[in-house]
Design an enzyme around this catalytic site. Sequence first.
Site, PDB file in Angstrom:
ATOM      1  N   GLU A   1       1.349 -12.348  13.321  1.00  0.00           N
ATOM      2  CA  GLU A   1       2.165 -11.124  13.952  1.00  0.00           C
ATOM      3  C   GLU A   1       2.074 -10.047  12.898  1.00  0.00           C
ATOM      4  O   GLU A   1       2.352 -10.122  11.415  1.00  0.00           O
ATOM      5  CB  GLU A   1       3.514 -11.324  14.158  1.00  0.00           C
TER       6      GLU A   1
ATOM      7  N   HIS B   1       2.473   3.184  -8.741  1.00  0.00           N
ATOM      8  CA  HIS B   1       2.049   1.759  -8.915  1.00  0.00           C
ATOM      9  C   HIS B   1       3.304   1.237  -9.849  1.00  0.00           C
ATOM     10  O   HIS B   1       3.919   0.138  -9.471  1.00  0.00           O
ATOM     11  CB  HIS B   1       0.955   1.621  -9.874  1.00  0.00           C
TER      12      HIS B   1
ATOM     13  N   LEU C   1       9.960 -21.127  -3.451  1.00  0.00           N
ATOM     14  CA  LEU C   1       8.917 -20.006  -3.009  1.00  0.00           C
ATOM     15  C   LEU C   1       7.628 -20.248  -3.666  1.00  0.00           C
ATOM     16  O   LEU C   1       7.795 -20.158  -5.116  1.00  0.00           O
ATOM     17  CB  LEU C   1       9.678 -18.750  -3.152  1.00  0.00           C
TER      18      LEU C   1
ATOM     19  N   ASP D   1       0.759  -1.136   0.259  1.00  0.00           N
ATOM     20  CA  ASP D   1      -0.234   0.036   0.031  1.00  0.00           C
ATOM     21  C   ASP D   1       0.706   1.271  -0.093  1.00  0.00           C
ATOM     22  O   ASP D   1       2.099   1.294   0.380  1.00  0.00           O
ATOM     23  CB  ASP D   1      -0.784  -0.064   1.119  1.00  0.00           C
TER      24      ASP D   1
ATOM     25  N   THR E   1     -10.971  -6.888  -4.157  1.00  0.00           N
ATOM     26  CA  THR E   1     -12.233  -6.701  -4.796  1.00  0.00           C
ATOM     27  C   THR E   1     -12.973  -5.414  -4.757  1.00  0.00           C
ATOM     28  O   THR E   1     -13.912  -5.064  -5.497  1.00  0.00           O
ATOM     29  CB  THR E   1     -13.351  -7.886  -4.146  1.00  0.00           C
TER      30      THR E   1
ATOM     31  N   TRP F   1       2.723   7.927  -2.461  1.00  0.00           N
ATOM     32  CA  TRP F   1       4.086   8.309  -2.835  1.00  0.00           C
ATOM     33  C   TRP F   1       4.267   9.021  -4.043  1.00  0.00           C
ATOM     34  O   TRP F   1       5.007  10.109  -4.135  1.00  0.00           O
ATOM     35  CB  TRP F   1       4.730   6.745  -3.020  1.00  0.00           C
TER      36      TRP F   1
HETATM   37  C1  IPE Z   1      -5.158  -2.559   0.102  1.00  0.00           C
HETATM   38  O1  IPE Z   1      -4.984  -1.453   0.188  1.00  0.00           O
HETATM   39  C2  IPE Z   1      -5.302  -3.240  -0.968  1.00  0.00           C
HETATM   40  C3  IPE Z   1      -4.173  -3.466  -1.854  1.00  0.00           C
HETATM   41  C4  IPE Z   1      -3.045  -2.908  -1.378  1.00  0.00           C
HETATM   42  C5  IPE Z   1      -4.335  -4.211  -2.999  1.00  0.00           C
HETATM   43  P1  IPE Z   1      -6.273  -0.099  -0.219  1.00  0.00           P
HETATM   44  O2  IPE Z   1      -5.420   1.037  -0.328  1.00  0.00           O
HETATM   45  O3  IPE Z   1      -7.072  -0.662  -1.149  1.00  0.00           O
HETATM   46  O4  IPE Z   1      -6.869  -0.365   1.103  1.00  0.00           O
HETATM   47  P2  IPE Z   1      -7.759   0.978   1.926  1.00  0.00           P
HETATM   48  O5  IPE Z   1      -8.660   1.540   1.087  1.00  0.00           O
HETATM   49  O6  IPE Z   1      -6.753   1.965   2.268  1.00  0.00           O
HETATM   50  O7  IPE Z   1      -8.477   0.011   3.053  1.00  0.00           O
HETATM   51  C1  IPE Z   2      -1.623   0.273  -2.999  1.00  0.00           C
HETATM   52  O1  IPE Z   2      -1.306   1.468  -3.370  1.00  0.00           O
HETATM   53  C2  IPE Z   2      -1.886  -0.556  -4.505  1.00  0.00           C
HETATM   54  C3  IPE Z   2      -3.361  -0.788  -4.796  1.00  0.00           C
HETATM   55  C4  IPE Z   2      -4.292  -0.618  -3.983  1.00  0.00           C
HETATM   56  C5  IPE Z   2      -3.654  -1.375  -5.930  1.00  0.00           C
HETATM   57  P1  IPE Z   2      -2.649   2.456  -3.454  1.00  0.00           P
HETATM   58  O2  IPE Z   2      -3.050   2.762  -4.704  1.00  0.00           O
HETATM   59  O3  IPE Z   2      -3.721   2.123  -2.518  1.00  0.00           O
HETATM   60  O4  IPE Z   2      -1.803   3.870  -2.718  1.00  0.00           O
HETATM   61  P2  IPE Z   2      -2.480   4.911  -1.745  1.00  0.00           P
HETATM   62  O5  IPE Z   2      -3.071   3.945  -0.536  1.00  0.00           O
HETATM   63  O6  IPE Z   2      -3.571   5.529  -2.334  1.00  0.00           O
HETATM   64  O7  IPE Z   2      -1.493   5.652  -1.329  1.00  0.00           O
HETATM   65 MG    MG Z   3      -4.144   2.346  -0.576  1.00  0.00          MG
END
Ligand code: IPE
Ligand code: IPE
Ligand code: MG
Length: 252
Positions: A207, A37, A131, A20, A66, A25
């Site tokens: 954990e 991404h 792995l 996440d 999802t 970033w």
């Molecule tokens: C969780 O992150 C899903 C992935 C990293 C693929 P999200 O950015 O979608 O989660 P929320 O919305 O902050 O809970």
């Molecule tokens: C995680 O990064 C990637 C996916 C959820 C696909 P985010 O896109 O959720 O990045 P933030 O949380 O908005 O910074």
């Molecule tokens: Mg996110």
Amino acid sequence: MLKARLDLHRLPRHVAIIMDGNGRWAQRRGLPRTYGHRAGVESLREVVRACAELGIGYLTVYAFSTENWKRPRDEVDILMNLLVEYLHREIDELCANDIRIHPIGRLQELPVSAREALEAACLRTRNNHRLVLNLALNYGGRTELVDAVRTIAQKVARGVLSPGDIDESTIDGHLYTAGQPDPDLLIRPAGDYRVSNFLLWQLSYTEFWMTTVMWPDFRRVHLLQALVDYQRRERRFGGLVRGDRSCSGTGS
Ligand code: IPE
Ligand code: IPE
Ligand code: MG
């Protein structure tokens, strides 16, 4: 050196990561979210390599939930394209490192290009054993349980399973992660303290290790830090501290 502080005999068997912080970033750098991404793919590459080198048996990465379909179409398209690109670009190295690709989630709802790339990657890596890389795609912990319940209910309806015989191992055996150990360690970068519908069943005694580092900045050193911290934890699984039997009911 961090690696020297690791007990290689007590590594987690299974590490799970919520990748996440990509969007934030990028936004902090005045860039579109999609740049984050793309940068996040580099972190994935480094962490996968490090896990294989250390001898961790299972790595589950949350790549698309999802709920992530709620995002703008452009962002979803770029994420799907990045997946295809990652698989094409990495497949040789994944094979060289003896890594098996195992996608988890409602894969049938992914775009055809993503499904085809995943199928090809699964086929090419199916005999690899060092792995297992679980790629969580269109994954939701709740839909995973719905899918498991549906299959179990069908077995009951066909008379091949009796309701009284359903136990925890039945549920375990119908999850996308059937046959795998539960994660020992969950890593969540980017500073949020929630599970976001990830591995709801499997995380019972996992954990948690959280960091404010954004996923695109996450490097091998952060993984090692998480592993060192993990090895300092005392896992009790509802029991008592090791060696402390003074309160033990059975004394066994
Ligand atoms: C969780 O992150 C899903 C992935 C990293 C693929 P999200 O950015 O979608 O989660 P929320 O919305 O902050 O809970
Ligand atoms: C995680 O990064 C990637 C996916 C959820 C696909 P985010 O896109 O959720 O990045 P933030 O949380 O908005 O910074
Ligand atoms: Mg996110």
